[in-house]
Design an enzyme around this catalytic site. Structure first.
Site, mmCIF file in Angstrom:
data_model
loop_
_atom_site.group_PDB
_atom_site.id
_atom_site.type_symbol
_atom_site.label_atom_id
_atom_site.label_comp_id
_atom_site.label_asym_id
_atom_site.label_seq_id
_atom_site.Cartn_x
_atom_site.Cartn_y
_atom_site.Cartn_z
ATOM 1 N N GLY A 1 -64.821 -8.502 18.925
ATOM 2 C CA GLY A 1 -65.658 -9.122 18.432
ATOM 3 C C GLY A 1 -66.624 -8.545 17.290
ATOM 4 O O GLY A 1 -66.847 -9.595 16.215
ATOM 5 N N ASN B 1 -65.261 -6.352 23.100
ATOM 6 C CA ASN B 1 -66.646 -6.313 22.496
ATOM 7 C C ASN B 1 -66.505 -5.630 20.989
ATOM 8 O O ASN B 1 -66.936 -6.337 20.134
ATOM 9 C CB ASN B 1 -67.402 -5.228 23.054
ATOM 10 C CG ASN B 1 -67.840 -5.725 24.549
ATOM 11 O OD1 ASN B 1 -68.021 -6.897 24.586
ATOM 12 N ND2 ASN B 1 -68.427 -4.641 25.294
ATOM 13 N N THR C 1 -66.564 11.639 29.125
ATOM 14 C CA THR C 1 -65.742 12.618 28.964
ATOM 15 C C THR C 1 -65.773 13.731 27.871
ATOM 16 O O THR C 1 -65.051 14.613 27.831
ATOM 17 C CB THR C 1 -64.097 12.417 29.412
ATOM 18 O OG1 THR C 1 -64.032 11.381 28.331
ATOM 19 C CG2 THR C 1 -63.870 11.441 30.672
ATOM 20 N N LYS D 1 -62.348 -0.913 32.461
ATOM 21 C CA LYS D 1 -63.471 -1.607 31.735
ATOM 22 C C LYS D 1 -63.124 -1.162 30.110
ATOM 23 O O LYS D 1 -63.621 -1.998 29.154
ATOM 24 C CB LYS D 1 -64.889 -1.217 31.990
ATOM 25 C CG LYS D 1 -65.057 -2.222 33.575
ATOM 26 C CD LYS D 1 -66.158 -1.865 34.163
ATOM 27 C CE LYS D 1 -67.312 -2.420 33.745
ATOM 28 N NZ LYS D 1 -68.649 -2.157 34.372
ATOM 29 N N TYR E 1 -54.957 3.308 33.828
ATOM 30 C CA TYR E 1 -55.168 3.717 32.458
ATOM 31 C C TYR E 1 -53.974 3.055 31.694
ATOM 32 O O TYR E 1 -54.102 2.253 30.551
ATOM 33 C CB TYR E 1 -54.675 5.426 32.306
ATOM 34 C CG TYR E 1 -54.560 5.806 31.027
ATOM 35 C CD1 TYR E 1 -55.892 5.954 30.282
ATOM 36 C CD2 TYR E 1 -53.289 6.450 30.325
ATOM 37 C CE1 TYR E 1 -55.808 6.592 28.922
ATOM 38 C CE2 TYR E 1 -53.534 6.783 29.122
ATOM 39 C CZ TYR E 1 -54.786 6.939 28.393
ATOM 40 O OH TYR E 1 -54.634 7.585 27.255
ATOM 41 N N VAL F 1 -69.208 1.560 25.342
ATOM 42 C CA VAL F 1 -68.940 0.402 24.490
ATOM 43 C C VAL F 1 -68.408 -0.641 25.584
ATOM 44 O O VAL F 1 -68.130 -1.886 24.942
ATOM 45 C CB VAL F 1 -67.767 0.780 23.451
ATOM 46 C CG1 VAL F 1 -68.139 1.808 22.495
ATOM 47 C CG2 VAL F 1 -66.496 1.237 24.152
HETATM 48 P P1 NAD Z 1 -61.235 12.501 25.340
HETATM 49 O O1 NAD Z 1 -61.639 12.342 26.738
HETATM 50 O O2 NAD Z 1 -61.657 13.669 24.712
HETATM 51 O O3 NAD Z 1 -62.171 11.318 24.362
HETATM 52 C C1 NAD Z 1 -62.598 10.180 24.819
HETATM 53 C C2 NAD Z 1 -63.946 9.941 24.416
HETATM 54 O O4 NAD Z 1 -64.181 8.462 24.793
HETATM 55 C C3 NAD Z 1 -65.036 10.714 25.174
HETATM 56 O O5 NAD Z 1 -65.795 11.653 24.481
HETATM 57 C C4 NAD Z 1 -65.744 9.950 26.138
HETATM 58 O O6 NAD Z 1 -67.024 10.212 26.404
HETATM 59 C C5 NAD Z 1 -65.862 8.403 25.429
HETATM 60 N N1 NAD Z 1 -65.682 7.478 26.103
HETATM 61 C C6 NAD Z 1 -65.069 7.138 27.287
HETATM 62 N N2 NAD Z 1 -65.523 5.684 27.851
HETATM 63 C C7 NAD Z 1 -66.426 5.362 27.023
HETATM 64 C C8 NAD Z 1 -67.307 4.406 26.926
HETATM 65 N N3 NAD Z 1 -67.200 3.222 27.795
HETATM 66 N N4 NAD Z 1 -68.226 4.193 25.965
HETATM 67 C C9 NAD Z 1 -68.444 4.903 24.940
HETATM 68 N N5 NAD Z 1 -67.394 6.175 24.899
HETATM 69 C C10 NAD Z 1 -66.778 6.335 25.965
HETATM 70 O O7 NAD Z 1 -60.045 11.942 25.326
HETATM 71 P P2 NAD Z 1 -59.084 12.297 23.819
HETATM 72 O O8 NAD Z 1 -57.910 13.015 24.229
HETATM 73 O O9 NAD Z 1 -59.891 12.370 22.527
HETATM 74 O O10 NAD Z 1 -58.463 10.606 23.822
HETATM 75 C C11 NAD Z 1 -59.080 9.606 22.949
HETATM 76 C C12 NAD Z 1 -58.449 8.242 22.784
HETATM 77 O O11 NAD Z 1 -56.854 8.630 22.402
HETATM 78 C C13 NAD Z 1 -58.243 7.689 24.265
HETATM 79 O O12 NAD Z 1 -58.421 6.250 23.775
HETATM 80 C C14 NAD Z 1 -56.860 7.838 24.514
HETATM 81 O O13 NAD Z 1 -56.317 6.945 25.526
HETATM 82 C C15 NAD Z 1 -56.085 8.150 23.365
HETATM 83 N N6 NAD Z 1 -54.901 9.016 23.661
HETATM 84 C C16 NAD Z 1 -55.084 10.308 23.625
HETATM 85 C C17 NAD Z 1 -53.905 10.929 23.907
HETATM 86 C C18 NAD Z 1 -54.028 12.590 23.790
HETATM 87 O O14 NAD Z 1 -52.710 13.195 23.792
HETATM 88 N N7 NAD Z 1 -55.055 13.137 23.682
HETATM 89 C C19 NAD Z 1 -52.528 10.567 23.894
HETATM 90 C C20 NAD Z 1 -52.615 8.948 23.708
HETATM 91 C C21 NAD Z 1 -53.568 8.299 23.886
#
Ligand code: NAD
Length: 312
Positions: A105, A102, A38, A94, A148, A60
């Protein structure tokens, strides 16, 4: 001594890329890891020339290893907006479960401190308001958002287990809606949706009657909160968000004004399990981190609008 080294998963995403900027600015060696599911390289391409920046294209949820020492791991990889995680629910579960395992660890092997990006969604559709960290939440595990919300609840639980059982240094941040430059225009979250509709001269889509509330935190404020939490010695969850609450209808008015267009709304049915109210209680962040948001909504929206205005 050498530079401190930090691994930022989700480093090519909205929040992760701002964290890369901040940690480089603070003099860290930054290793970003992302599978770009994403996120986008456009968010970090300005960093490729930096000597102390590395990028790993990696999922990851599979085995994770990076050579050399690591002082900190910030686990931000996860689809974050409903439009994304409803499309890829299994990957979402996942990355919150296997991915977190992971990385915990890896943190153990490297003797690193690990901070996880949890979310206000762990509170579900909350029955208490504003939400304090002691509230256990009101989540439907088998509803559409369950993939989620439950991934993040599991992520908190396994992180706490590593802390209690293995003595690992861990930090848990519960992030409330955050906005700013580098959000994706099509990520389905209310702010980019409203802004792109306003910029295209289309009516703004409101789900339900618009009386539901949200509170929006500007990304620089959030990053400051994350930085302070990582460096403090508090292992229980801390809310970071902006307590200034607004109804979605009022928010639509603000965005139309900012874009210089007349308010025009298209009402649509409310999605299942959409929370009615959301506002963080930030007493802990104030007391423990000396943190509170500094950028008010008018200023934050102006900066975000500047970023989006040429992209539509
Ligand atoms: P985003 O989608 O812009 O960023 C998430 C990133 O994680 C992306 O670059 C995506 O490619 C990467 N990603 C997803 N699955 C992956 C995997 N298996 N291995 C490696 N990379 C992977 O979203 P964001 O808004 O930047 O959110 C970042 C984090 O903050 C997330 O964990 C989200 O749950 C948390 N979060 C965000 C908000 C918000 O308002 N933006 C609020 C609460 C929590």
């Amino acid at each position: 001594m050498g530079r401190k080294r930090v691994l930022i998963t989700g480093g090519a995403g909205f929040l992760g890329s701002h964290l890369c900027d901040r940690f480089l600015k603070e003099g860290y060696h930054v290793i970003a890891m992302d599978n770009l599911i994403t996120g986008s390289l456009a968010n970090i391409e300005h960093l490729f020339k930096e000597q102390h920046f590395e990028f790993y294209h990696h999922d990851v949820s599979k085995f994770v290893f990076v050579p050399g020492k690591l002082d900190y791991i910030l686990h931000f990889a996860s689809p974050a907006s409903p439009i994304d995680y409803l499309k890829i629910p299994i990957q979402t579960l996942k990355v919150g479960s296997l991915g977190t395992h992971n990385l915990l660890g890896l943190a153990r092997v490297k003797h690193a401190r690990m901070l996880i990006a949890s979310t206000s969604e762990v509170y579900g559709d909350p029955e208490i308001h504003p939400q304090v960290e002691e509230y256990w939440g009101h989540v439907n595990p088998v509803g559409p958002r369950g993939c989620y919300d439950e991934a993040k609840r599991f992520q908190e639980a396994i992180t706490m287990a590593y802390h209690m059982h293995h003595g690992l240094e861990t930090r848990i941040i519960r992030i409330f809606n955050t906005y700013g430059p580098r959000m994706r225009l099509d990520d389905g979250r209310v702010l980019p949706a409203f802004l792109s509709q306003a910029l295209r001269g289309e009516p703004l889509s409101i789900f339900g009657d618009g009386s539901q509330t949200r509170s929006f935190c500007y990304v620089d404020d959030l990053v400051e909160g994350i930085y302070r939490l990582l460096l403090c010695d508090y292992a229980l969850p801390v809310n970071i968000g902006n307590p200034s609450e607004i109804t979605i209808k009022e928010f639509a008015e603000e965005i139309s004004k900012l874009a210089g267009v007349e308010l025009n709304i298209k009402y649509q049915p409310l999605p299942e399990n959409d929370p009615q109210r959301r506002r963080p209680d930030i007493t802990k962040a104030k007391e423990i981190l000396g943190w509170e948001p500094k950028v008010d909504r008018a200023e934050g929206l102006r900066r975000t609008y500047e970023f989006f205005k040429d992209k539509v």
